[in-house]
Design an enzyme around this catalytic site. Structure first.
Site, PDB file in Angstrom:
ATOM      1  CD  GLU A  47      -2.325   1.345   2.876  1.00  0.00           C
ATOM      2  OE1 GLU A  47      -1.763   0.761   3.824  1.00  0.00           O
ATOM      3  OE2 GLU A  47      -3.391   1.970   3.001  1.00  0.00           O
ATOM      4  CG  ASN A 110      -4.803   3.963   0.314  1.00  0.00           C
ATOM      5  OD1 ASN A 110      -4.079   3.370  -0.494  1.00  0.00           O
ATOM      6  ND2 ASN A 110      -4.624   3.891   1.623  1.00  0.00           N
ATOM      7  CE  LYS A 127      -7.341   1.550   3.865  1.00  0.00           C
ATOM      8  NZ  LYS A 127      -6.081   2.013   4.517  1.00  0.00           N
ATOM      9  CD  GLU A 146      -5.581   5.086   5.811  1.00  0.00           C
ATOM     10  OE1 GLU A 146      -5.203   4.299   6.705  1.00  0.00           O
ATOM     11  OE2 GLU A 146      -5.932   4.688   4.691  1.00  0.00           O
ATOM     12  CB  CYS A 172      -4.389  -1.173   4.623  1.00  0.00           C
ATOM     13  SG  CYS A 172      -3.490  -1.089   6.161  1.00  0.00           S
ATOM     14  CG  ASN A 197       1.671   1.842   4.805  1.00  0.00           C
ATOM     15  OD1 ASN A 197       2.778   2.350   4.892  1.00  0.00           O
ATOM     16  ND2 ASN A 197       1.181   1.462   3.649  1.00  0.00           N
TER      17      ASN A 197
HETATM   18  N1  ING Z   1      -3.700   0.914   8.759  1.00  0.00           N
HETATM   19  C1  ING Z   1      -4.167   0.161   9.865  1.00  0.00           C
HETATM   20  C2  ING Z   1      -4.768  -1.172   9.480  1.00  0.00           C
HETATM   21  O1  ING Z   1      -5.950  -1.358   9.304  1.00  0.00           O
HETATM   22  C3  ING Z   1      -5.527   0.090  11.906  1.00  0.00           C
HETATM   23  C4  ING Z   1      -5.091   0.948  10.748  1.00  0.00           C
HETATM   24  C5  ING Z   1      -4.620  -0.606  12.699  1.00  0.00           C
HETATM   25  C6  ING Z   1      -6.869  -0.005  12.195  1.00  0.00           C
HETATM   26  C7  ING Z   1      -5.055  -1.436  13.760  1.00  0.00           C
HETATM   27  C8  ING Z   1      -7.326  -0.812  13.258  1.00  0.00           C
HETATM   28  C9  ING Z   1      -6.416  -1.508  14.046  1.00  0.00           C
HETATM   29  O2  ING Z   1      -3.948  -2.088   9.408  1.00  0.00           O
HETATM   30  C10 ING Z   1      -4.280   1.216   7.551  1.00  0.00           C
HETATM   31  N2  ING Z   1      -3.543   1.973   6.697  1.00  0.00           N
HETATM   32  O3  ING Z   1      -5.428   0.865   7.254  1.00  0.00           O
END
Ligand code: ING
Length: 311
Positions: A47, A110, A127, A146, A172, A197
């Site tokens: 990503e 995205n 996304k 985001e 992601c 990420n």
């Molecule tokens: N990053 C993270 C993901 O979904 C996240 C944001 C992390 C949300 C942990 C919930 C819990 O892996 C992206 N860029 O979506």
């Protein structure tokens, strides 16, 4: 003769915010070449593979924000990758920030693109599940903006006939939601490609921090198994602009088993020859809707709200 597809999952280490597109692209081309040498038919990049993951900080100047987006793919920042892929005859998946015009309006997505061994676009995804928030949280060590920087994807979850099978994409946070895999699975996906990420810690829910690697595996392994599909998850790993990000780039079989996994937090290519026919026992057997889920014998569904309240 089974349908063998050799896939390279090309994990990216950190991309400094001041790294040029050309230098970031060269890192991808190096992994593409390694994939070719190791027999890959398809190389999967992560990503936002061309830049640092800029939602992690507040950018108030619109021109500066737009500088992280691609106005055309292929375009001046990515043509060298397309050209090298075509020269080598290797297909690829690339995640990037996309600036596009939709119905006369400028949109920021995205996005990811699937490109064949001839260097021609097969499909594109934008996304859908945008995590984080739209206003910065000053008390957080880093942001996830985001919802501020991207529009919700407008292409849905789609699949394409390619590389001898049926291929889908997500990005992601999409990988955490069962609907993502379900829609792709019902659309016949035998191979699901995604980049991520993912910070190693979550400022909103620090109690979850020890579970970040487990939730990453759980989301993709269950999505693979319950839909009988190969899942390739590719990280942007390591400490990028002060944010430590999970690695764990992995290739998961339709059984749900992890068959290859990265062991570093740098640029790292992992390779596995995937048998697309390994999807059959799951799609045609265990999880075949028609054979295994018949609603009629449950009888009519009566809503509790229709019942007379007691007393
Ligand atoms: N990053 C993270 C993901 O979904 C996240 C944001 C992390 C949300 C942990 C919930 C819990 O892996 C992206 N860029 O979506």
């Amino acid at each position: 003769m089974t349908r063998q597809l050799t896939i390279g999952a090309a994990q990216s280490g950190p991309i400094p915010r001041d790294q040029s597109r050309a230098d970031a692209l060269e890192r991808l081309i190096v992994m593409l070449r390694e994939g070719h040498q190791r027999g890959c038919d398809l190389v999967v990049f992560t990503e936002c593979a061309l830049t640092a993951f800029f939602p992690h900080w507040l950018i108030e100047d619109p021109a500066e924000l737009d500088s992280y987006f691609e106005t055309a793919v292929p375009g001046p920042d990515t043509q060298a990758l397309f050209d090298e892929a075509r020269r080598l005859g290797v297909g690829f998946h690339l995640g990037f920030a996309e600036l596009a015009e939709v119905d006369g309006e400028v949109r920021h997505f995205n996005s990811s693109i699937l490109v064949g061994p001839d260097g021609v676009e097969i499909g594109r995804f934008r996304k859908i599940h945008l995590p984080g928030y739209s206003e910065p949280r000053p008390d957080h060590p880093f942001q996830n903006l985001e919802k501020r920087y991207f529009d919700v994807g407008d292409l849905g979850f789609d699949t394409w006939r390619a590389f001898g099978g049926t291929v889908g994409m997500c990005i992601c946070n999409d990988r955490r939601w069962p609907e993502t895999y379900r829609v792709l699975g019902l659309r016949g996906a035998e191979l699901i490609l995604l980049g991520y990420n993912t910070p190693s810690n979550n400022p909103d829910y620090p109690e979850m921090n020890p579970l970040v690697p487990f939730h990453n595996r759980l989301s993709m392994q269950s999505g693979a198994y319950q839909n009988g599909a190969w899942v390739v998850g590719v990280a942007k790993a390591g400490e990028e602009e002060g944010v430590m990000q999970l690695g764990q780039t992995m290739i998961i079989a339709p059984s749900g088993e992890i068959v290859a996994q990265a062991t570093t937090l740098q640029d790292e290519l992992i390779v596995h020859t995937c048998d697309l026919d390994a999807t059959r026992p799951y799609k045609e057997g265990i999880f075949h809707f028609g054979k295994n889920r018949r609603v009629e014998h449950y009888g009519p569904i009566t809503s509790q709200t229709e019942a007379e309240p007691p007393g």
